[in-house]
Design a protein around this motif. Sequence first.
Motif, mmCIF file in Angstrom:
data_model
loop_
_atom_site.group_PDB
_atom_site.id
_atom_site.type_symbol
_atom_site.label_atom_id
_atom_site.label_comp_id
_atom_site.label_asym_id
_atom_site.label_seq_id
_atom_site.Cartn_x
_atom_site.Cartn_y
_atom_site.Cartn_z
ATOM 1 N N PRO A 57 29.336 -0.515 6.329
ATOM 2 C CA PRO A 57 27.950 -0.346 6.370
ATOM 3 C C PRO A 57 27.038 -0.960 7.667
ATOM 4 C CG PRO A 57 28.856 -0.585 4.199
ATOM 5 C CD PRO A 57 29.940 -0.861 5.226
ATOM 6 N N ASP A 70 24.876 1.065 2.558
ATOM 7 C CA ASP A 70 24.065 1.533 3.882
ATOM 8 C C ASP A 70 22.638 1.731 3.555
ATOM 9 O OD1 ASP A 70 25.822 2.268 6.519
ATOM 10 O OD2 ASP A 70 26.915 2.944 4.463
ATOM 11 N N VAL A 125 28.770 7.307 7.045
ATOM 12 C CA VAL A 125 27.392 7.455 6.957
ATOM 13 C C VAL A 125 27.048 7.328 8.384
ATOM 14 C CG1 VAL A 125 25.228 6.375 6.487
ATOM 15 C CG2 VAL A 125 27.028 6.263 4.781
ATOM 16 N N THR A 126 27.556 6.617 9.466
ATOM 17 C CA THR A 126 27.455 6.638 10.795
ATOM 18 C C THR A 126 27.694 8.058 11.348
ATOM 19 O OG1 THR A 126 27.794 4.228 10.765
ATOM 20 C CG2 THR A 126 27.378 5.317 12.920
ATOM 21 N N GLY A 165 28.605 -0.935 12.324
ATOM 22 C CA GLY A 165 28.280 0.426 11.933
ATOM 23 C C GLY A 165 29.120 1.446 12.113
ATOM 24 N N GLN A 182 19.270 -0.422 10.493
ATOM 25 C CA GLN A 182 19.527 -1.943 9.855
ATOM 26 C C GLN A 182 19.351 -2.927 11.050
ATOM 27 O OE1 GLN A 182 21.394 0.486 9.209
ATOM 28 N NE2 GLN A 182 21.613 0.662 6.909
ATOM 29 N N ASN A 196 33.015 4.977 9.735
ATOM 30 C CA ASN A 196 32.236 4.911 8.897
ATOM 31 C C ASN A 196 31.428 6.153 8.429
ATOM 32 O OD1 ASN A 196 30.160 4.155 7.071
ATOM 33 N ND2 ASN A 196 28.741 3.234 8.417
ATOM 34 N N GLY A 245 24.478 -0.283 11.373
ATOM 35 C CA GLY A 245 23.897 0.781 12.103
ATOM 36 C C GLY A 245 22.655 0.262 12.772
#
Lengths: 94, 331
Positions: free
Chosen positions: B218, B55, B149-150, B214, B223, B147, B220
């Motif tokens: 990876p 990410d 990170v999201t 996302g 990006q 995900n 979102g």
Amino acid sequence: MINILSAILILAGVFFYLAGSIGLLRLPDLYSRLHALTKADNLGLGLLIAGLALHSQDLLIMLKLLLIWLAVLAASATSAHLIARQARRQEKVS
Amino acid sequence: MNPVSLLVFDALLLLSIVGLAWASLATTDIRRGVILFMAFGLVLAVAWGRLLAPDVALAEAAIGAGLSGALLLAAAHTQPRPLPPESTNTPRNHGAVGVVLRWAVTLLCTALAGTLAWALLHVFSSTPHDMLPGAISANLAASGVSNPVTAVLLNFRAYDTLLELAVLLTAVLGIFTLGQANPGYQPAGPVFDGLVRWLVPVLILTAGYLLWVGAHAPGGAFQAGAMLAAAGVVLRLAGRTRIGLPEGFMLRLVMAAGVGLFLLVGLTLLILGRPFLGYPQAWAGTLILMIETAAMLSIAATLVLAFLGGRPEATGVKAAANRQCEEIPRC
């Protein structure tokens, strides 16, 4: 067998990158340096991607790698053209 | 792969990061420094990939190397070229103010880096750092996305992302106070134009893909917004007058969409008796996608406006009439 073949392809790609880098450093003028660079971009990356695609043995990854190569081909050819054209215009002016 | 060759690769990676950073700062040619900075960003993206953080690697490559590079190059374009070597003893290069300023900036940067290093050391030594990933994976199912990170950016720590978007909005307001954008570039030749014709649709498609993916891989809003902004920058470089930005009220709406929708969702949840930005589990996925879509548009508009360096020139009928008036004296 496939591993050996992909290693050979990747090594051949690395050779073209090396040659391109040496050309960028050693060749006398902008046009021949561009010529050396585009060889590295097109052929070097092409061989590298062929080797990686063989290594992955996955159709989806192969297609993605092919797309990356095509995008880089178009971008590097266009930017080389733009740099060369700009240099030529400046030559004509001076 | 065996650990020794990985170690060699990591060492080379670290050396090139530090080397490129030094080279980029040490050069006196601004344009050379910017190009070295872009190379630095790309190698840094590889390092993030090596740290298994795709990410961040995507964001670094798209925003850190690509768009920041384009911004800095555009800024360097308006700067005068460095003086020829025989005139380096002019006050411009060796003035007392310049030396003091340079040392002040160096001191500030060193202090900042020291503080960050100290904070990092403190975090690693005082808390067990395997606690956070465990807490995230335990609550991932409730976040509405798969995900992690999201989930952190848009759910667990949505507050941080809201404030980041507010920073972007403030930045774009600052850009607007700079006045009109520079006049555009001359129209591209056939080769570049051919590239633009297929590259821009591909960039828009990639942005949509990154936004959608996302939720479980990876990608979102940041990006995807960078991809959309790249499409705008490419159109601008190719000398187009319309670069995908809406005009007037719509432009302002797009600029504020990210913060606006975020706040709207948060306040609605507050009114419904839930915590601020505490999504109900059944709605979390949908709400996150909606907020991310709005955020993507705002981020893209902000980055393109930053590249323009001012308020975009209106291209409507009224603006055309105004321009004609300026061209004809005593109109």
